[in-house]
Design a protein around this motif. Structure first.
Motif, PDB file in Angstrom:
ATOM      1  N   LYS A   8       0.873  -1.188   0.000  1.00  0.00           N
ATOM      2  CA  LYS A   8       0.000   0.000   0.000  1.00  0.00           C
ATOM      3  C   LYS A   8       0.906   1.233   0.000  1.00  0.00           C
ATOM      4  N   VAL A   9       1.854   1.243   0.953  1.00  0.00           N
ATOM      5  CA  VAL A   9       2.788   2.375   1.021  1.00  0.00           C
ATOM      6  C   VAL A   9       4.204   1.830   1.171  1.00  0.00           C
ATOM      7  N   LEU A  25       1.437   5.558   9.836  1.00  0.00           N
ATOM      8  CA  LEU A  25       0.521   4.823   8.951  1.00  0.00           C
ATOM      9  C   LEU A  25      -0.054   3.611   9.686  1.00  0.00           C
ATOM     10  N   VAL A  33       2.563  -1.872   4.758  1.00  0.00           N
ATOM     11  CA  VAL A  33       3.560  -0.807   4.634  1.00  0.00           C
ATOM     12  C   VAL A  33       4.933  -1.475   4.635  1.00  0.00           C
ATOM     13  N   ALA A 120       1.342   4.615  -2.675  1.00  0.00           N
ATOM     14  CA  ALA A 120       2.056   5.854  -2.319  1.00  0.00           C
ATOM     15  C   ALA A 120       3.478   5.493  -1.929  1.00  0.00           C
ATOM     16  N   VAL A 316      -0.404  11.304   3.731  1.00  0.00           N
ATOM     17  CA  VAL A 316      -0.456  10.101   2.886  1.00  0.00           C
ATOM     18  C   VAL A 316      -1.815   9.416   3.088  1.00  0.00           C
ATOM     19  N   LEU A 320      -4.575   8.599   0.289  1.00  0.00           N
ATOM     20  CA  LEU A 320      -5.077   7.249   0.007  1.00  0.00           C
ATOM     21  C   LEU A 320      -6.597   7.211   0.083  1.00  0.00           C
TER      22      LEU A 320
END
Ligand code: FAD
Length: 328
Positions: A8-9, A25, A33, A120, A316, A320
């Motif tokens: 996702k990140v 996050l 992540v 991201a 972020v 998202l």
């Protein structure tokens, strides 16, 4: 063909800023992540500064009324990450970024070459000391014994070797004073600090703090210097012809953002200062790309970078949720 992974990140850099982003996050339950760093440890620059018994406590922070040292900061960051489900990949270097595809190429001894794409990506790659050429006031050859702060820390702290018994430090900011104190505690003599500014660049509070361990001799206002030596460093020559004998020269301070990856990927960077062009929400010139910490170019301490990482995580998350709702 590179193997392909998705997250996702993706956060590049596990220093205080990158850890701030990743844990920020995680608190928002965003996953997966992936946090990547080329070092073998979490913590970025603070992790390089070991506090030895009897040694000088360099890299310090005042936090909640207490002094905290480099290694301790790194341990705190590691502990905090352990309590999350952030996936940490150490000894992994990001060698390429593709902003449009929102993907990066990572190389590591264990995993080989991997392509990771994400919704991201956050660049939290920190800052580095300027090279000789970038400083523009230091000439001469590059003999053995001419080192950056990072190399010196590696020698003294990791390998237990003294880089110089009679050091000259080029620079006079807080990093230069920390380096002088570190060398003195490793049994070198007090350093001679040479800089082009008329006064030491380190604020008085920093000089007083490090003055407990070392009393450097200052040679300020040197418009140019030349490093003298054949195979090894033997002296530093000033413009008036004065030679300062030494057996090692440290190039300290004068930071510049680690913006090379962004430049290579075509993200917008101001070439003069190598600063990334960022919006108020820390977004870079390509949607989904963000930056946090000292890569932004203002050069703050570790604590600021960590909390900046937390702020970036908030932006972020907003990004998202915006893009997520658009695609539903
Ligand atoms: C030599 C030096 C000494 C310093 N001394 C002090 C001090 O004494 N006190 C103080 O408050 N501040 C000091 N600073 C400032 C310091 O940079 C900040 O305090 C803080 O560590 C910045 O946090 P950060 O997370 O932005 O960057 P960093 O701590 O620099 O972390 C960036 C991380 O990104 C990783 N990285 C970079 N590029 C890649 C890549 N391509 N692939 C994978 N990983 C990558 C690096 O390995 C690093 O771990 C110093 C800085 C330098 C350069």
């Amino acid at each position: 063909m590179d193997s392909l992974e998705k997250a996702k990140v993706l956060v590049i850099g596990a220093g205080p800023a990158g850890v701030g982003v990743a844990t920020g996050l995680a608190r928002r339950r965003i996953k997966p992540v992936i946090l990547i760093d080329r070092h073998e440890k979490v913590g970025g620059v603070p992790a390089l500064y070991k506090k030895k018994a009897g040694g000088v406590p360099t890299f310090v922070l005042w936090t909640r009324g207490r002094l905290v040292f480099g290694e301790q900061i790194a341990e705190r960051l590691t502990d905090e990450l352990r309590r999350t489900d952030v996936e940490i990949r150490l000894e992994s270097q990001v060698v390429e970024v593709s902003p449009r595809q929102r993907s990066v190429i990572v190389v590591s001894p264990s995993g080989g070459r991997v392509q990771i794409s994400a919704e991201a990506v956050v660049l939290a790659c920190g800052a580095r000391e300027k090279t000789l050429a970038e400083r523009g006031w230091i000439v001469g050859s590059r003999p053995r014994g001419l080192l950056f702060t990072k190399n010196m820390l590696d020698w003294v702290d990791r390998q237990g070797l003294l880089t110089a018994r009679t050091p000259v430090i080029l620079g006079s900011d807080v990093i230069a004073h920390a380096a002088a104190a570190k060398l003195k505690s490793a049994r070198a003599s007090d350093a001679v600090m040479v800089d082009r500014f008329s006064k030491p660049a380190c604020r008085i509070a920093g000089r007083l703090y490090f003055g407990r361990w070392t009393k450097p001799a200052y040679r300020q206002g040197a418009p140019a210097v030349s490093v003298v030596g054949g195979q090894s460093v033997s002296a530093v020559r000033l413009v008036d012809g004065t030679q300062i004998s030494c057996d090692g020269v440290m190039l300290c301070g004068e930071l510049v953002p680690n913006s090379e990856l962004a430049l290579m990927g075509g993200l917008q960077v101001d070439l003069a200062g190598r600063r990334l062009l960022v919006g108020s929400n820390f977004q870079l010139s390509e949607p989904g790309w963000f930056a946090a910490g000292n890569i932004l170019g203002d050069y703050h301490g570790a604590q600021w970078c960590y909390y900046n990482g937390r702020r970036v995580a908030r932006h972020v998350a907003k990004y998202l949720s915006r893009t997520g709702s658009r695609s539903q």
